[in-house]
Design an enzyme around this catalytic site. Structure first.
Site, mmCIF file in Angstrom:
data_model
loop_
_atom_site.group_PDB
_atom_site.id
_atom_site.type_symbol
_atom_site.label_atom_id
_atom_site.label_comp_id
_atom_site.label_asym_id
_atom_site.label_seq_id
_atom_site.Cartn_x
_atom_site.Cartn_y
_atom_site.Cartn_z
ATOM 1 C CG HIS A 1 -2.041 -0.994 1.122
ATOM 2 N ND1 HIS A 1 -3.142 -0.803 0.324
ATOM 3 C CD2 HIS A 1 -2.208 -2.200 1.715
ATOM 4 C CE1 HIS A 1 -3.952 -1.841 0.420
ATOM 5 N NE2 HIS A 1 -3.403 -2.710 1.264
ATOM 6 C CG ASP B 1 -2.247 4.923 -3.195
ATOM 7 O OD1 ASP B 1 -1.310 4.144 -3.406
ATOM 8 O OD2 ASP B 1 -3.200 4.655 -2.433
#
Length: 402
Positions: free
Chosen positions: A122, A170
């Protein structure tokens, strides 16, 4: 420009949203099961300016239907782990065989090769390894005299790094680099007729964001630890301070003329340490903090209003929605009761627009089948297997990048 997005979460959908905001015709290929995020489709802003079809890639006819879309597309975005798209029958070889001019965008955390390529991850892990997360100081820190860590680096007396949500990895290191890569490759494809694969890894993009700091580090102008440098809270005139009511002010008075205005309005006094007297920075920081502690954030906003002291309030997301400057520019807009950022950047001749609300999975199947000339989609169910936005347990999809 036509874009096929294979449904995922995180940076891939955001990249497709950005392309949709700028005018692309984005078709999102959703899975039959509900999103693993469990968010109501109406609030899934990353799916605005898109249309949705539902295709089960594990069904015998699934890959062929996606390839029928690919044959008419300019770009494709997928965010599976390396090898998953190939196993599903929609990898780069299969897609480029159907459309040699296609630009195939791959959005992952670790990239398509390397020792960690197959591992789950992540944003927090990608930015940690890229050397970005370690830049984010939890508080302003004076140079440390604490003992060194085993690898020789100074110990950190201020605790672990702060977490800036998942913006740095991200979306900054991932989505934005994917979009740049896709548009550059599309320019090449339109000039030559030859498509290609864009390998956009969050670790690569996040590392690339540090380019200027890497130069400063090599030149001896940056210390390889957080909270002690000019732009990371180490300088008392580039830091965040609490006001009397618990609100915070962000100070960015770097240039001498701006610092002079800041010192005047804050009433630091003639005996305050000089801006660049680094030996007295702890004393200067304490004096600045003491002054800010005498008034509320709103009172300090009034003091610095209209000045070049480079002092601004630290706002929450909801407070940002109604900030005067952002309101005047229409930076945030409300659509169907949902406040969200307007498309960015801005164009003088071809402005972006919010043409469609977030796509409901499968709702646009018939429309896309007609507009794109893909009759094979018509046999696909127009609704997902479960209720839209359901939070009930669902079959685990192929692992996305984030």
């Amino acid at each position: 420009m036509r874009v096929v997005e294979l449904a995922g979460i995180g940076p891939g959908p955001f990249a497709a949203m950005l392309l949709g905001d700028l005018g692309a015709d984005v078709v999102r290929v959703d899975r039959p099961e509900p999103s693993p995020l469990g968010i109501e489709p109406a609030y899934d802003i990353a799916n605005r300016n898109k249309r949705s079809v539902v295709v089960d890639l594990k069904a015998p006819e699934g890959p062929g239907r996606v390839l029928d879309l690919v044959a008419r597309a300019d770009l494709l975005i997928e965010g599976y782990r390396p090898g998953v798209a190939e196993r599903l029958g929609v990898g780069p070889d299969a897609c480029l065989a159907r459309n040699p001019a296609l630009v195939y965008g791959r959005m992952t955390g670790w990239g398509q090769h390397g020792p960690l390529a197959a591992r789950a991850g992540h944003d927090i892990g990608y930015t940690a390894v890229a050397g970005v997360l370690g830049l984010v100081a939890p508080t302003a820190a004076a140079p440390s005299t604490a003992a060194a860590l085993p690898d020789g680096s100074p110990a950190d007396p201020e605790g672990p790094p702060a977490l800036p949500a998942n913006l740095l990895g991200d979306y900054a290191g991932g989505s934005l680099y994917l979009v740049v890569g896709l548009l550059a490759a599309l320019h090449h494809a339109r000039a030559t007729g030859a498509g290609q694969v864009v390998d956009a890894a969050i670790v690569d993009g996040a590392a690339h964001l540090t380019a200027v700091l890497q130069g400063l580090l090599a030149g001896g102008r940056w210390q390889d630890r957080r909270g002690v440098n000019l732009l990371d809270g180490g300088a008392p005139f580039y830091a965040v301070y609490p006001a009397a009511d618990g609100g915070h002010l962000a100070v960015g008075a770097l240039e001498p003329q701006f610092y002079a205005e800041f010192a005047r309005l804050l009433e630091l006094g003639p005996d305050a340490p000089a801006q660049w007297d680094t030996a007295r920075w702890p004393e200067l920081r304490a004096r600045i903090a003491a002054r800010f502690a005498t008034r509320t954030r709103a009172e300090w906003e009034a003091v610095f209003a209209g000045s070049d002291a480079c002092v601004e309030p630290v706002l929450t997301m909801r407070q940002a929605h109604v900030h005067g400057h952002l309101a005047s520019r229409g930076t945030y807009v409300e659509v169907d009761g949902v406040t969200q950022p307007a498309p960015a950047p801005r164009f003088s001749a071809t402005p972006g627009a919010l043409r469609r609300p977030p796509a409901r999975p499968g709702a646009d199947t018939a429309e896309v089948a007609h507009d794109w000339g893909v009759p094979s989609l018509a046999a696909e169910p127009a609704e997902p297997a479960g209720p839209a936005g359901s939070t009930a347990p669902a079959r685990t999809p192929a692992p996305p990048t984030a």
